[in-house]
Design a protein around this motif. Structure first.
Motif, PDB file in Angstrom:
ATOM      1  N   PRO A 289       0.796  -1.231   0.000  1.00 17.23           N
ATOM      2  CA  PRO A 289       0.000   0.000   0.000  1.00 17.23           C
ATOM      3  C   PRO A 289       0.828   1.280   0.000  1.00 17.23           C
ATOM      4  CG  PRO A 289      -0.979  -1.608   1.477  1.00 17.23           C
ATOM      5  CD  PRO A 289       0.326  -2.198   1.015  1.00 17.23           C
ATOM      6  N   ASP A 290       1.948   1.301   0.701  1.00 17.28           N
ATOM      7  CA  ASP A 290       2.744   2.534   0.754  1.00 17.28           C
ATOM      8  C   ASP A 290       3.543   2.765  -0.528  1.00 17.28           C
ATOM      9  OD1 ASP A 290       4.429   0.299   1.538  1.00 17.28           O
ATOM     10  OD2 ASP A 290       5.957   1.774   2.048  1.00 17.28           O
ATOM     11  N   GLN A 291       3.552   1.748  -1.438  1.00 16.19           N
ATOM     12  CA  GLN A 291       4.240   1.894  -2.721  1.00 16.19           C
ATOM     13  C   GLN A 291       3.264   2.126  -3.872  1.00 16.19           C
ATOM     14  OE1 GLN A 291       7.761   1.766  -3.014  1.00 16.19           O
ATOM     15  NE2 GLN A 291       7.594   1.853  -0.780  1.00 16.19           N
ATOM     16  N   ALA A 292       1.973   2.090  -3.580  1.00 10.14           N
ATOM     17  CA  ALA A 292       0.958   2.288  -4.624  1.00 10.14           C
ATOM     18  C   ALA A 292       1.042   3.702  -5.186  1.00 10.14           C
ATOM     19  CB  ALA A 292      -0.436   2.030  -4.049  1.00 10.14           C
ATOM     20  N   GLY A 293       0.693   3.818  -6.455  1.00 12.08           N
ATOM     21  CA  GLY A 293       0.707   5.118  -7.102  1.00 12.08           C
ATOM     22  C   GLY A 293       2.017   5.462  -7.786  1.00 12.08           C
ATOM     23  N   ASN A 294       2.999   4.541  -7.702  1.00 12.10           N
ATOM     24  CA  ASN A 294       4.298   4.779  -8.340  1.00 12.10           C
ATOM     25  C   ASN A 294       4.432   4.113  -9.703  1.00 12.10           C
ATOM     26  OD1 ASN A 294       5.414   6.328  -6.234  1.00 12.10           O
ATOM     27  ND2 ASN A 294       5.923   4.482  -5.074  1.00 12.10           N
ATOM     28  N   GLY A 295       3.379   3.436 -10.157  1.00 10.50           N
ATOM     29  CA  GLY A 295       3.436   2.767 -11.446  1.00 10.50           C
ATOM     30  C   GLY A 295       3.979   1.350 -11.394  1.00 10.50           C
ATOM     31  N   ILE A 296       4.228   0.832 -10.180  1.00 14.86           N
ATOM     32  CA  ILE A 296       4.802  -0.507 -10.066  1.00 14.86           C
ATOM     33  C   ILE A 296       3.816  -1.569 -10.545  1.00 14.86           C
ATOM     34  CG2 ILE A 296       5.697  -2.230  -8.449  1.00 14.86           C
ATOM     35  CD1 ILE A 296       6.808   0.057  -6.763  1.00 14.86           C
ATOM     36  N   GLY A 297       2.525  -1.387 -10.238  1.00  8.66           N
ATOM     37  CA  GLY A 297       1.528  -2.372 -10.639  1.00  8.66           C
ATOM     38  C   GLY A 297       1.416  -2.502 -12.151  1.00  8.66           C
ATOM     39  N   SER A 298       1.345  -1.382 -12.860  1.00 10.03           N
ATOM     40  CA  SER A 298       1.251  -1.416 -14.325  1.00 10.03           C
ATOM     41  C   SER A 298       2.506  -2.023 -14.937  1.00 10.03           C
ATOM     42  CB  SER A 298       1.042   0.000 -14.868  1.00 10.03           C
ATOM     43  OG  SER A 298      -0.176   0.545 -14.392  1.00 10.03           O
ATOM     44  N   TRP A 299       3.638  -1.649 -14.388  1.00 10.52           N
ATOM     45  CA  TRP A 299       4.931  -2.159 -14.859  1.00 10.52           C
ATOM     46  C   TRP A 299       5.033  -3.670 -14.680  1.00 10.52           C
ATOM     47  CZ3 TRP A 299       8.711  -3.866 -11.182  1.00 10.52           C
ATOM     48  CH2 TRP A 299       9.981  -4.127 -11.720  1.00 10.52           C
ATOM     49  N   LEU A 300       4.618  -4.158 -13.498  1.00 12.25           N
ATOM     50  CA  LEU A 300       4.696  -5.582 -13.226  1.00 12.25           C
ATOM     51  C   LEU A 300       3.682  -6.369 -14.055  1.00 12.25           C
ATOM     52  CD1 LEU A 300       6.059  -7.806 -11.630  1.00 12.25           C
ATOM     53  CD2 LEU A 300       4.509  -7.332  -9.716  1.00 12.25           C
ATOM     54  N   LEU A 301       2.505  -5.797 -14.273  1.00  9.16           N
ATOM     55  CA  LEU A 301       1.517  -6.442 -15.134  1.00  9.16           C
ATOM     56  C   LEU A 301       2.072  -6.612 -16.538  1.00  9.16           C
ATOM     57  CD1 LEU A 301      -1.343  -7.488 -15.752  1.00  9.16           C
ATOM     58  CD2 LEU A 301      -2.031  -5.098 -16.136  1.00  9.16           C
ATOM     59  N   SER A 302       2.717  -5.583 -17.061  1.00  4.68           N
ATOM     60  CA  SER A 302       3.304  -5.664 -18.392  1.00  4.68           C
ATOM     61  C   SER A 302       4.381  -6.739 -18.448  1.00  4.68           C
ATOM     62  CB  SER A 302       3.889  -4.302 -18.785  1.00  4.68           C
ATOM     63  OG  SER A 302       4.482  -4.345 -20.065  1.00  4.68           O
ATOM     64  N   TYR A 303       5.172  -6.846 -17.397  1.00  5.27           N
ATOM     65  CA  TYR A 303       6.197  -7.888 -17.356  1.00  5.27           C
ATOM     66  C   TYR A 303       5.554  -9.275 -17.380  1.00  5.27           C
ATOM     67  CZ  TYR A 303      10.001 -10.871 -15.883  1.00  5.27           C
ATOM     68  OH  TYR A 303      10.928 -11.886 -15.836  1.00  5.27           O
ATOM     69  N   ALA A 304       4.525  -9.480 -16.558  1.00  2.00           N
ATOM     70  CA  ALA A 304       3.854 -10.780 -16.512  1.00  2.00           C
ATOM     71  C   ALA A 304       3.267 -11.143 -17.868  1.00  2.00           C
ATOM     72  CB  ALA A 304       2.766 -10.773 -15.440  1.00  2.00           C
ATOM     73  N   GLU A 305       2.691 -10.165 -18.566  1.00  2.35           N
ATOM     74  CA  GLU A 305       2.173 -10.416 -19.909  1.00  2.35           C
ATOM     75  C   GLU A 305       3.289 -10.892 -20.839  1.00  2.35           C
ATOM     76  OE1 GLU A 305      -1.323  -6.956 -19.873  1.00  2.35           O
ATOM     77  OE2 GLU A 305       0.577  -6.639 -20.918  1.00  2.35           O
ATOM     78  N   GLY A 306       4.456 -10.301 -20.686  1.00  2.00           N
ATOM     79  CA  GLY A 306       5.577 -10.643 -21.549  1.00  2.00           C
ATOM     80  C   GLY A 306       6.144 -12.027 -21.331  1.00  2.00           C
ATOM     81  N   GLN A 307       5.750 -12.690 -20.250  1.00  3.79           N
ATOM     82  CA  GLN A 307       6.215 -14.050 -19.984  1.00  3.79           C
ATOM     83  C   GLN A 307       5.299 -15.112 -20.586  1.00  3.79           C
ATOM     84  OE1 GLN A 307       9.310 -13.976 -18.545  1.00  3.79           O
ATOM     85  NE2 GLN A 307       8.783 -11.818 -18.822  1.00  3.79           N
ATOM     86  N   ALA A 308       4.245 -14.695 -21.253  1.00  5.71           N
ATOM     87  CA  ALA A 308       3.280 -15.643 -21.812  1.00  5.71           C
ATOM     88  C   ALA A 308       3.928 -16.533 -22.870  1.00  5.71           C
ATOM     89  CB  ALA A 308       2.092 -14.896 -22.409  1.00  5.71           C
ATOM     90  N   PRO A 309       3.682 -17.840 -22.827  1.00  8.44           N
ATOM     91  CA  PRO A 309       4.199 -18.731 -23.870  1.00  8.44           C
ATOM     92  C   PRO A 309       3.637 -18.365 -25.238  1.00  8.44           C
ATOM     93  CG  PRO A 309       3.386 -19.977 -21.969  1.00  8.44           C
ATOM     94  CD  PRO A 309       2.929 -18.564 -21.794  1.00  8.44           C
ATOM     95  N   GLY A 310       4.378 -18.712 -26.272  1.00  8.29           N
ATOM     96  CA  GLY A 310       3.992 -18.338 -27.621  1.00  8.29           C
ATOM     97  C   GLY A 310       2.667 -18.912 -28.078  1.00  8.29           C
ATOM     98  N   GLU A 311       2.269 -20.063 -27.498  1.00  7.19           N
ATOM     99  CA  GLU A 311       1.039 -20.698 -27.977  1.00  7.19           C
ATOM    100  C   GLU A 311      -0.226 -20.069 -27.400  1.00  7.19           C
ATOM    101  OE1 GLU A 311       2.580 -23.185 -24.455  1.00  7.19           O
ATOM    102  OE2 GLU A 311       3.406 -22.142 -26.204  1.00  7.19           O
ATOM    103  N   THR A 312      -0.110 -19.177 -26.407  1.00  8.38           N
ATOM    104  CA  THR A 312      -1.301 -18.560 -25.837  1.00  8.38           C
ATOM    105  C   THR A 312      -1.779 -17.423 -26.739  1.00  8.38           C
ATOM    106  OG1 THR A 312       0.072 -17.115 -24.456  1.00  8.38           O
ATOM    107  CG2 THR A 312      -0.703 -19.160 -23.468  1.00  8.38           C
ATOM    108  N   THR A 313      -3.095 -17.213 -26.742  1.00 10.93           N
ATOM    109  CA  THR A 313      -3.680 -16.206 -27.633  1.00 10.93           C
ATOM    110  C   THR A 313      -4.149 -14.961 -26.897  1.00 10.93           C
ATOM    111  OG1 THR A 313      -5.854 -17.259 -27.427  1.00 10.93           O
ATOM    112  CG2 THR A 313      -4.444 -17.971 -29.256  1.00 10.93           C
ATOM    113  N   HIS A 314      -4.335 -15.071 -25.573  1.00  7.87           N
ATOM    114  CA  HIS A 314      -4.839 -13.915 -24.829  1.00  7.87           C
ATOM    115  C   HIS A 314      -4.449 -14.029 -23.360  1.00  7.87           C
ATOM    116  CE1 HIS A 314      -7.901 -17.078 -24.545  1.00  7.87           C
ATOM    117  NE2 HIS A 314      -8.290 -16.536 -23.406  1.00  7.87           N
ATOM    118  N   CYS A 315      -4.449 -12.900 -22.678  1.00 13.29           N
ATOM    119  CA  CYS A 315      -4.218 -12.842 -21.238  1.00 13.29           C
ATOM    120  C   CYS A 315      -5.553 -12.634 -20.539  1.00 13.29           C
ATOM    121  CB  CYS A 315      -3.268 -11.706 -20.881  1.00 13.29           C
ATOM    122  SG  CYS A 315      -1.611 -11.857 -21.574  1.00 13.29           S
TER     123      CYS A 315
END
Length: 369
Positions: A289-315
């Motif tokens: 909670p004390d780190q919210a608002g710094n963009g960490i959540g959006s950044w980490l979500l983007s990273y997690a999306e980037g780990q998707a295997p090639g055979e997946t079609t959607h997140c």
């Protein structure tokens, strides 16, 4: 494990039929077991014959930390959990076994700032030329070879497939463990608490790695802290993240990949994901909670999306139907609501198509070798 405990991984580096490696590994582990226990050191064994890595088959460079294959992820978790290594290796044609070089090449960050010792065996040179070749490789991976080593001449030390120990040989093995442990503890500050992967995130001081066993207790605390807000927003305490025990969280690592983000050593964010049919399921995205608002959540979500295997079609992800802040974050990231029969009661399902390969927003500050 306490902060002073160590994990030493003994790697058996030969896979050929009739090999002596397992017998020599067994002798080493038995010889140092008592000393290891008294020094708060756990000794594990990784036999490359059992690990069974194929010839390097990852499409991305190991320095990216983006692994498409489960065999790489398993090897990554094994190596990342260790504080130090003992390589038990023969000598083939004046060099190390190809399977050992391949095992080194699969990974990059997981090896960094950890000491390595060698127990070699062979005929005339007792395997020492294999060690000299291996040292060139491990130093490039930012590992530190220690001075203590054990070299066995097969004719002198191996009979009927077993190591015939001696006072001098056993003492050399114990000395090796003492020096290895001492250097491993000294190098801990360089590993940032066993977390060497710096990441260019929205704020300074962030490191990112796949979760390890020693992260779980802290991760459980962070999860409960973050989901209190969800409980208030959705007017219910009946939320899985608030009910889970430490054992439940540990068990989840068998089906989910977890990533942890630390800021100057403190765990401040985490996320998990797994493939399900054609979907890449993302869950438990959390930021202190004390780190919210710094963009960490959006950044980490983007990273997690980037780990998707090639055979997946959607997140796909789920959140509480009253979690307006979460829903807003996901919609800004390109997710849209998509109700289905399997959406849990009280939840909203959101999905996002994968257009080619999603590129995570995290860029590691590591040299390409």
């Amino acid at each position: 494990m306490s902060s002073n405990d160590l994990r030493v991984l003994v790697i058996t580096a030969s896979t050929r039929p009739g090999r002596l490696g397992p017998a020599i590994t067994d002798w080493f582990v038995r010889t140092v077991r008592s000393d290891a226990a008294s020094d708060a050191t756990t000794v594990d064994v990784a036999d490359l014959a059992d690990i069974a890595l194929p010839l390097l088959d990852e499409p991305e460079h190991p320095a990216s930390g983006s692994y498409q294959h489960e065999h790489t992820r398993r090897w990554s978790r094994t190596v990342a959990a260790a504080d130090a290594f003992v390589v038990v290796t023969p000598e083939y044609n004046f060099g190390m076994p190809a399977v050992l070089k391949n095992a080194f090449d699969f990974l990059y960050h997981e090896w960094a700032w950890k000491p390595v010792a060698f127990v070699s065996y062979g005929n005339t040179s007792a395997g020492t030329r294999s060690v000299q070749m291996a040292k060139q490789v491990v130093t490039t991976l930012r590992m530190m070879p220690i001075g203590a080593s054990v070299a066995l001449r097969i004719a002198d030390s191996v009979h009927d497939g077993r190591v015939v120990g001696s006072t001098a040989l056993d003492a050399a093995a114990r000395t090796l463990l003492v020096e290895l442990s001492r250097v491993a503890r000294a190098l801990r500050p360089l590993r940032g608490g066993n977390d060497p992967t710096d990441a260019d995130g929205p704020v300074t001081g962030l490191t990112l790695r796949e979760a390890q066993a020693d992260d779980m207790a802290e991760l459980l605390v962070l999860q409960r802290c973050c989901w209190v807000q969800e409980a208030i927003a959705n007017d219910t305490l009946d939320l899985a993240p608030l009910r889970e025990t430490l054992d439940d969280l540990r068990a989840s690592t068998t089906t989910w990949r977890w990533w942890c983000v630390r800021r100057d050593g403190r765990l401040v964010a985490a996320v998990r994901a797994r493939a399900h049919r054609r979907a890449w399921l993302i869950g438990r995205l959390m930021v202190a909670p004390d780190q919210a608002g710094n963009g960490i959540g959006s950044w980490l979500l983007s990273y997690a999306e980037g780990q998707a295997p090639g055979e997946t079609t959607h997140c796909t992800l789920f959140t509480g139907h009253r979690s307006t802040r979460n829903i807003s974050l996901y919609e800004r990231a390109g997710y849209t609501r998509s109700a289905t029969d399997d959406t849990p009661a009280g939840s909203v399902r959101l999905s996002k198509p994968r257009h080619g390969r999603l590129a995570g927003a995290v860029h590691h500050r590591a040299g390409v070798v």
